[in-house]
Write a protein that holds these residues in place. Structure first.
Motif, PDB file in Angstrom:
ATOM      1  N   LEU A 196     -28.521  19.688 -67.208  1.00  0.00           N
ATOM      2  CA  LEU A 196     -28.488  18.791 -66.058  1.00  0.00           C
ATOM      3  C   LEU A 196     -27.080  18.740 -65.479  1.00  0.00           C
ATOM      4  O   LEU A 196     -26.180  18.146 -66.063  1.00  0.00           O
ATOM      5  N   GLY A 197     -26.866  19.393 -64.364  1.00  0.00           N
ATOM      6  CA  GLY A 197     -25.592  19.301 -63.666  1.00  0.00           C
ATOM      7  C   GLY A 197     -24.607  20.387 -64.028  1.00  0.00           C
ATOM      8  O   GLY A 197     -24.678  21.011 -65.092  1.00  0.00           O
ATOM      9  N   CYS A 229     -30.731  22.362 -63.608  1.00  0.00           N
ATOM     10  CA  CYS A 229     -31.362  21.276 -62.866  1.00  0.00           C
ATOM     11  C   CYS A 229     -30.280  20.327 -62.383  1.00  0.00           C
ATOM     12  O   CYS A 229     -29.326  20.051 -63.118  1.00  0.00           O
ATOM     13  N   TYR A 230     -30.412  19.824 -61.157  1.00  0.00           N
ATOM     14  CA  TYR A 230     -29.478  18.798 -60.718  1.00  0.00           C
ATOM     15  C   TYR A 230     -29.502  17.642 -61.710  1.00  0.00           C
ATOM     16  O   TYR A 230     -30.548  17.322 -62.296  1.00  0.00           O
ATOM     17  N   GLN A 250     -26.759   9.173 -57.670  1.00  0.00           N
ATOM     18  CA  GLN A 250     -26.270   9.843 -56.470  1.00  0.00           C
ATOM     19  C   GLN A 250     -27.241  10.928 -56.024  1.00  0.00           C
ATOM     20  O   GLN A 250     -27.418  11.160 -54.818  1.00  0.00           O
ATOM     21  N   ASN A 251     -27.889  11.580 -56.964  1.00  0.00           N
ATOM     22  CA  ASN A 251     -28.857  12.628 -56.631  1.00  0.00           C
ATOM     23  C   ASN A 251     -30.257  12.081 -56.400  1.00  0.00           C
ATOM     24  O   ASN A 251     -30.960  12.519 -55.478  1.00  0.00           O
ATOM     25  N   GLY A 273     -32.466  11.653 -52.669  1.00  0.00           N
ATOM     26  CA  GLY A 273     -33.532  12.632 -52.547  1.00  0.00           C
ATOM     27  C   GLY A 273     -33.109  14.057 -52.830  1.00  0.00           C
ATOM     28  O   GLY A 273     -33.903  14.988 -52.681  1.00  0.00           O
ATOM     29  N   ARG A 274     -31.859  14.238 -53.240  1.00  0.00           N
ATOM     30  CA  ARG A 274     -31.432  15.595 -53.608  1.00  0.00           C
ATOM     31  C   ARG A 274     -32.238  16.095 -54.801  1.00  0.00           C
ATOM     32  O   ARG A 274     -32.528  17.290 -54.908  1.00  0.00           O
TER      33      ARG A 274
END
Length: 225
Positions: free
Chosen positions: A153-154, A198-199, A204-205, A209-210
């Protein structure tokens, strides 16, 4: 060392003075909404199946989430988003995670982070990341016999995970991006790995809706295949 022994050892770590001071200050001052609760205020070990086929690697505990509850992604909005997705695809026993004793179980999944202490402004330094690396390295070593997929993640977690993963798999220099997927061969004679990006499930994401639930669930489904 077993996974339980590793987890207990993680909780005693005091290797990074800045992180120790911050996590303990947060646990003393507290957020107003949690003033009546006793904060964990220690390093947070991984959580889930000790023989997992899927590992999810984040960034670090949240100051008033895992640093309060003592369990990764538990007690904050990011965790709400992640566990709802895990439940939706059949990898968690319930869609919420609020405390250590809420009954949540993960199915074939272990959630961890490259930095075990809550950092100021959610930003560990490179030195803190590298100092904490042996904990993640040992954790993945214990998971090695069963691990088949890793979801990172990230971008920070991606960069931190690569030096650990290359102990067992020929990861090369894969570029991070949401939905990227790499079939990574082993270097130790064991099974290969499916590596997915994955984001991060940060507010913030997710609030902008990111990263949406369908996007996250799709990545988790591919990891579970």
């Amino acid at each position: 060392m077993t996974m339980d022994e590793l987890d207990r050892a993680v909780t005693q770590c005091r290797a990074c003075p800045r992180l120790v001071a911050w996590r303990e200050e947060v646990a003393t001052v507290k957020r107003a909404a949690f003033r009546d609760q006793e904060y964990w205020g220690r390093p947070v070990p991984g959580f889930g199946d000790p023989h997992a086929r899927i590992a999810i690697i984040g960034l670090a505990p949240a100051a008033h989430g895992a640093n309060r509850t003592g369990r990764m992604f538990t007690g904050d909005r990011s965790g709400d988003f992640l566990y709802a997705a895990l439940y939706a695809v059949g990898l968690a026993s319930q869609p919420t995670s609020v405390s250590l004793d809420d009954g949540l179980e993960l199915h074939g999944v272990r959630i961890t982070a490259p930095v075990k202490c809550a950092p100021p402004a959610n930003k560990p330094t490179p030195v803190e990341r590298d100092t904490c690396r042996p904990w993640l390295s040992r954790e993945l070593e214990l998971l090695r016999p069963t691990l088949r997929s890793v979801v990172v993640l990230g971008a920070f977690g991606w960069q931190a995970a690569m030096p650990v993963l290359e102990r067992f798999w020929s990861v090369g220099r894969p570029r991070f991006g949401h939905g990227v997927e790499y079939a990574v061969p082993a270097v130790d004679g064991g099974a290969g790995l499916r590596l997915l990006g994955c984001y991060h499930v940060s507010q913030q994401n997710t609030f902008t809706g990111r990263l949406t639930q369908p996007m996250l669930q799709e990545v988790l489904k591919r990891a579970a295949e």
